[in-house]
Design an enzyme around this catalytic site. Sequence first.
Site, mmCIF file in Angstrom:
data_model
loop_
_atom_site.group_PDB
_atom_site.id
_atom_site.type_symbol
_atom_site.label_atom_id
_atom_site.label_comp_id
_atom_site.label_asym_id
_atom_site.label_seq_id
_atom_site.Cartn_x
_atom_site.Cartn_y
_atom_site.Cartn_z
ATOM 1 N N LYS A 113 -3.381 -5.775 6.414
ATOM 2 C CA LYS A 113 -4.223 -4.708 6.757
ATOM 3 C C LYS A 113 -4.241 -4.843 8.383
ATOM 4 C CE LYS A 113 -8.168 -2.230 5.035
ATOM 5 N NZ LYS A 113 -9.458 -2.388 4.554
HETATM 6 C C1 E4P Z 1 -11.082 0.431 3.014
HETATM 7 O O1 E4P Z 1 -10.045 -0.034 3.303
HETATM 8 C C2 E4P Z 1 -12.160 0.455 4.269
HETATM 9 O O2 E4P Z 1 -12.253 -0.814 4.945
HETATM 10 C C3 E4P Z 1 -13.582 0.920 3.563
HETATM 11 O O3 E4P Z 1 -13.353 1.830 2.973
HETATM 12 C C4 E4P Z 1 -14.444 1.325 4.746
HETATM 13 O O4 E4P Z 1 -15.401 1.676 4.027
HETATM 14 P P1 E4P Z 1 -17.011 2.137 4.614
HETATM 15 O O5 E4P Z 1 -16.940 3.091 5.761
HETATM 16 O O6 E4P Z 1 -18.056 2.238 3.608
HETATM 17 O O7 E4P Z 1 -17.316 0.468 5.228
#
Ligand code: E4P
Length: 217
Positions: A83
């Site tokens: 990522k």
């Molecule tokens: C997923 O890959 C993201 O890191 C995540 O959905 C972020 O979510 P949040 O806005 O609830 O922290």
Amino acid sequence: MKFFADTADTAEIADLAQTGLLDGVTTNPSLIKKSGRDIIEVTREICGLTHGPVSAEVVALDHAGMMKEAEILRKIADNVCIKVPLTIDGLKSCKALTSDGTMVNVTLCFSASQALLAAKAGASFISPFVGRHDDNGFDGMNLIEDIRLIYDNYGFETEILVASIRHGIHVLEAARIGADVITAPPSVIKGLFKHVLTDKGIEGFLKDWAETGQAIG
Ligand code: E4P
């Protein structure tokens, strides 16, 4: 549509995996912190709980640093998906990693133009954050519609991974638009199974069944 669990809690992941409906997992530095565990150790355990992609995020901000961290993370297991943030260095790393056959999830996407760039960089997944978009006075689902339109216009194969999901309506809207994947906290995924009329229906059927005095088998 694929369902990913947005968590580094291995007990929750194991529980969801048992349903046979879990297609992958996403983590981020905040979720690793919440788990209280070492990133390598917890990511290895998660990779053993699902055959699907497991996103593990780099924290370096420069291309060389991202590549160094990606090298360590991708050795954890074959299903690790690196990522990277949606920055110039992140997309440079995305291009290099995907050209080399590594899965890449480009995260922190807040505009359709960013999503277009990620697709051009060969991203396996683009992660638009709908919840955080909504929190800031924008319409997260409009963003998903725009990305779907653009990707379909050009036949991009990058999968739209709807992230930062807060509730079941986000999941439903993502499915209506034709997003490829959603990643959501386990509580949101488990909530999708529930309906008050299902519970009420079961209660009624069991009451009537008990009165028949029968047993199956
Ligand atoms: C997923 O890959 C993201 O890191 C995540 O959905 C972020 O979510 P949040 O806005 O609830 O922290």
